[in-house]
Design an enzyme around this catalytic site. Sequence first.
Site, mmCIF file in Angstrom:
data_model
loop_
_atom_site.group_PDB
_atom_site.id
_atom_site.type_symbol
_atom_site.label_atom_id
_atom_site.label_comp_id
_atom_site.label_asym_id
_atom_site.label_seq_id
_atom_site.Cartn_x
_atom_site.Cartn_y
_atom_site.Cartn_z
ATOM 1 C CE LYS A 285 -3.762 2.313 2.624
ATOM 2 N NZ LYS A 285 -4.778 1.998 3.878
ATOM 3 C CB SER B 109 -7.920 4.017 2.952
ATOM 4 O OG SER B 109 -7.103 3.268 3.727
ATOM 5 C CB SER C 276 -8.167 0.937 5.716
ATOM 6 O OG SER C 276 -8.967 2.079 6.044
#
Length: 518
Positions: free
Chosen positions: A86, A161, A185
Site C-alpha cells: 500500500k 482505504s 481499511s
Amino acid sequence: MSATELTSSLTRRTAADLAALLRAGDVSAVEVATAHLDRIEAVEPAVHAFLHVDREDTLAQARAVDAERAAGGELHELAGVPVAVKDVVVTRGTPTTAGSRILEGWVPPYDATLVTRLRAAGMPMLGKTNMDEFAMGSSTEHSGYGPTHNPWDLDRIPGGSGGGSAAALAAFEAPLAIGTDTGGSIRQPASVTGTVGVKPTYGSVSRYGLVALASSLDQAGPCARTVLDAALLHEVIGGHDPLDATSLTGPAAGYADAARQGASGDLRGVRVGVVRELGGSGHEAGFQREVSAAFRRTVELLEGAGAEVVEVSCPSFTAALAAYYLILPAEASSNLAKFDGMRFGLRVEPVEGPVTAERVMAATRGAGFGSEVKRRIILGTYALSAGYYDAYYGSAQKVRTLIQRDFAAAFDAVDVLVSPTAPTTAFKLGEKLDDPLAMYLNDVATIPANLAGVPGISVPNGLDDAGLPIGLQILAPARADARLYRVGAAVEHLVTADRPGSAPIIDSIPAIPTEVAP
C-alpha cells in the site's frame, strides 16, 4: 505450456503453493514475478490497483533470489513470492504518495521496517497500491490519482482505504499484499473483494515508516486470498521494532500453525460470541439482507463444527463511530501539519501578492489536499480547539475507554467475537461520494477493534444475490492473533464446504474484460 497459460496458472496459485513450487525448483522467482507483472499489464487499465510498478526493479529482486537459491543459500519460506505494498508505506527509492497529490513524486530515502523485513525475506515488491488519500475513506474513491475498481464488478468500489491492495489480490495481480487499518481499511476492502484481511494487535507490527493518519489507531497488516497465506505474511512483517515507540515485545510466531490447525474445521472447545450490537440476532438494522443471512448461516456452521456460540452485548459499540470520527480527525490534523510546502512534497506559491510562509502553506494545501482530507483536518482542528476539547475530543476518549472495557468483559466469557465485516456488499462508484455520513457507516463494524487495539480478520463468507462477496469478521483479545487464524481457517473451510461443488468463493469471480485470453 504457453506463456499465457503459465501466467494464468501461476497468478491463481496461493502464496503457500508458490512457495512450495519455488523451493522444489519447479519454477523460478523470475518466472513467478514475470507472470504477475504480465497480469498487471493486462488488467490494470480496467482495475487501477497500482500507482507505481517498476518491472525492472521487481525482476532484479527476483533474480537475486534465484541466484541465492542456486548458490545453496538459506532462504525464507516465502523467498521469491512477490508482494504488493500500500502506498502509505515508505519505500526507499520508490515513490510514496499516500494517494495524495501533495506528495506526488516524493521518493523516500529509507524503508519502513515492514518493507525491510519483506526484503530480508526475499519477497520481490511488485509495486505500490492505490488508496484513499492519506487513508481517509471507505471506497478508494478519494485517491488523488483516480479510483480503483472492484474486480468482481468494475462499476463498484473495492473498499477503502486500502482498495488497491484488495483489488490487486482479487484481480490476481499479486498473491500477497500489505495494507493498513485505521478503522477497517484492511478488513472492509477484504470483505467486498472476497479476500482475507487482518488487522493485527496494535503495536505488534511496526508502524515505523507508515505515513501517519491517526497514530493511536493505524496498524499495518497482511492481505491475501487465503487465511494461511495471511498468516505466513504476518509472521514476516510482525515482531518487535526498537524504531517504533509503540512496538510490543515478543516475536510474531505460531500464526501459520494456528491456520493449519483450523483448516480441519474442528472448533470443539472454542467459545464464540455473537456481538448483539454488530448485526447479532435480532439487531440487524442497517445490515443488508444477504449479509445478515450469510452471517446467520455461518454461525450455524460454527455450532455444527463444535463451537459454543453465545450472544454477547457490548453496549458502548453503538457510540464507536461517533468517537472514532472525533479522535481520528484530531490526530490527523496534527499529523498532517507537516505538509506545508516548505520541507518536502508539493509547493505552490500564490499567484498574486507577497510570498509569505502562511500564503505558501495555504496555496499548497489548497492544491494538494482533496476534499475529504480538508474536511477531516477542519473537523479535527475544531475538536482540539480550546473551547471544545473537553466536550468533543475528551468525551470521545472516555467512550474509547468504555469500548475497551466492553471488549474485556466479552473476552472474559468467550474466546473470539464474530460479526459481519461490513453492513453491505460493494456499492456503485459515486453512489455515496457526496454523502460523507453514509460513507462513514461502512466502517461501523470494524471501528471498535481499532479503538481498543484488538486484532481482527475478515474472511469470505459467501455471495449476495448479485454475486458480490460478503465478509465475516472475527475479533480476538490483544496479543491473541493466533486465534484469528485458527477460527478464520475453520470458517474458510466450513464456508467452502457448504458451497455448491465445495468451490472457494474467489473461483466465482468474473473474468476482467481486458485480460489476455488463454
